[in-house]
Design an enzyme around this catalytic site. Sequence first.
Site, PDB file in Angstrom:
ATOM      1  N   GLY A  21      55.199   0.530 -49.874  1.00  0.00           N
ATOM      2  CA  GLY A  21      55.743   1.632 -50.028  1.00  0.00           C
ATOM      3  C   GLY A  21      54.828   2.760 -49.425  1.00  0.00           C
ATOM      4  O   GLY A  21      53.768   2.532 -48.407  1.00  0.00           O
ATOM      5  N   GLY A  78      63.966   1.456 -53.181  1.00  0.00           N
ATOM      6  CA  GLY A  78      63.932  -0.050 -52.596  1.00  0.00           C
ATOM      7  C   GLY A  78      63.295  -1.097 -53.192  1.00  0.00           C
ATOM      8  O   GLY A  78      63.205  -2.166 -52.913  1.00  0.00           O
ATOM      9  N   GLU A 121      61.376  -0.892 -46.169  1.00  0.00           N
ATOM     10  CA  GLU A 121      62.478  -0.020 -45.932  1.00  0.00           C
ATOM     11  C   GLU A 121      61.648   1.343 -45.349  1.00  0.00           C
ATOM     12  O   GLU A 121      62.268   2.174 -44.621  1.00  0.00           O
ATOM     13  CB  GLU A 121      62.789   0.500 -47.396  1.00  0.00           C
ATOM     14  CG  GLU A 121      61.588   1.226 -48.234  1.00  0.00           C
ATOM     15  CD  GLU A 121      62.237   1.591 -49.621  1.00  0.00           C
ATOM     16  OE1 GLU A 121      62.015   2.751 -49.951  1.00  0.00           O
ATOM     17  OE2 GLU A 121      62.721   0.711 -50.366  1.00  0.00           O
TER      18      GLU A 121
END
Length: 424
Positions: free
Chosen positions: A208, A329, A231
């Site tokens: 992230g 995600g 992601e």
Amino acid sequence: MKIVSNAAEALSIVYSNSNIFIHGGDSTPQALIDGLLENAHKLKDVTLTHLHTHGDAKYANEEYCENFKIINLFVGGNVRKHIDYQRVDYLPCFLSEIPNLFRSGRIPLDFALIHVSPPDQHGHCTLGTSVDVAKAAVSSAKIVIAQINPNMPRVHGDGFIHVNDIDYAIEIDEKIVGHQEVCLSEEDLKIGQLTSTLIEDGSTLQMGIGSIPDAVLASLTNHKNLGIHTEMWSNGALELIKSGAVNNSLKNVHRGKTVSAFIVGGQDVHDFINDNPSVIQLEADYVNNPSIIKRNPKVCAINSAVEIDLTGQVCADSIGHRIISGVGGQMDFMRGASLSEGGKPIIVINSRSAKGFPKIVPTLRSGAGVVTTRSHMHYVVTEYGIADLYGKSLNQRAQELIRIAHPDDRENLEKMWHETHCRT
């Protein structure tokens, strides 16, 4: 594609009670948003739908309460204070499933406002830093309005948009507002170092944004043959790519390519991804699909949380009832990593918040949402150690988590565990 002179003219075709998608992240089309605000006095009950956007998000201000309603698919810091669950609301959904909300018509779109790179010799623009759910929005909207900017990187992958698929456009030349590097604390660096011991050479990474993921990446410079299928990625991942630690040579899906759905970064990141065939951006329903994720080897999903209870339930999108981010995600990749051969789903978290509140707690706060369930949990890392919860009973999990909690919180956690769970 009809090129018009300014954003206000381009947005003059918007009508009341319509539904508008707004491109997000570093691709936030600020000029088009400004044009929408110029026309706000003509509009009523227009619904704006987006992932997190950059900028002031003036459309969420009280002065526009009659003009705009906002549906956040992920709550950014610019709208967080405006969330009231009436005019400014949040829609919880796995990132992997959002494109289908558009394509199925469950979220109808009349307009899509996007930020693109200039067309190439064949007439293809790209969605630049954010393909994620934007490609599905473009293909689903009745009318597409673009701002074309030479500063938007031309990025390979799914984000190509032909000029014939754009109805109206304006041309601008403005710097992209991206994400700047964050300062890493001693605790962050310790968490990064501990997490790096879980990550083997040849692993495929998902991470992230924020200080702790960046600290993890900073601890991987001596690793070899890492891959990226995530992601999103940002500044920290760029350093690993440049160092050669990431070469994507052992991935099974898109070998040799750094794969993501969106990128949030500074100018150096934007320069690196521009027309770089080793970097591809694909749609979120593909990138975040666990059946795709699991095909790569040793997937390490590195995600953060707001708090974790002693049974392993993870809240990552709210502080109690107050939504501060979104599902995103996390679950897509936690599940994909657990199904990957040699994969490791990892939650990284400071033992306490910046204000000194414990993040490992007996029970989640009232109203807190469970983003990752206790049955999906494997590893939790704080600055005090690594807890392995997989295959552990509830009592074993509690003891593992208490062991890595802040030392000043451990006695109370032990006491509360016995009072709330062990009494009959």
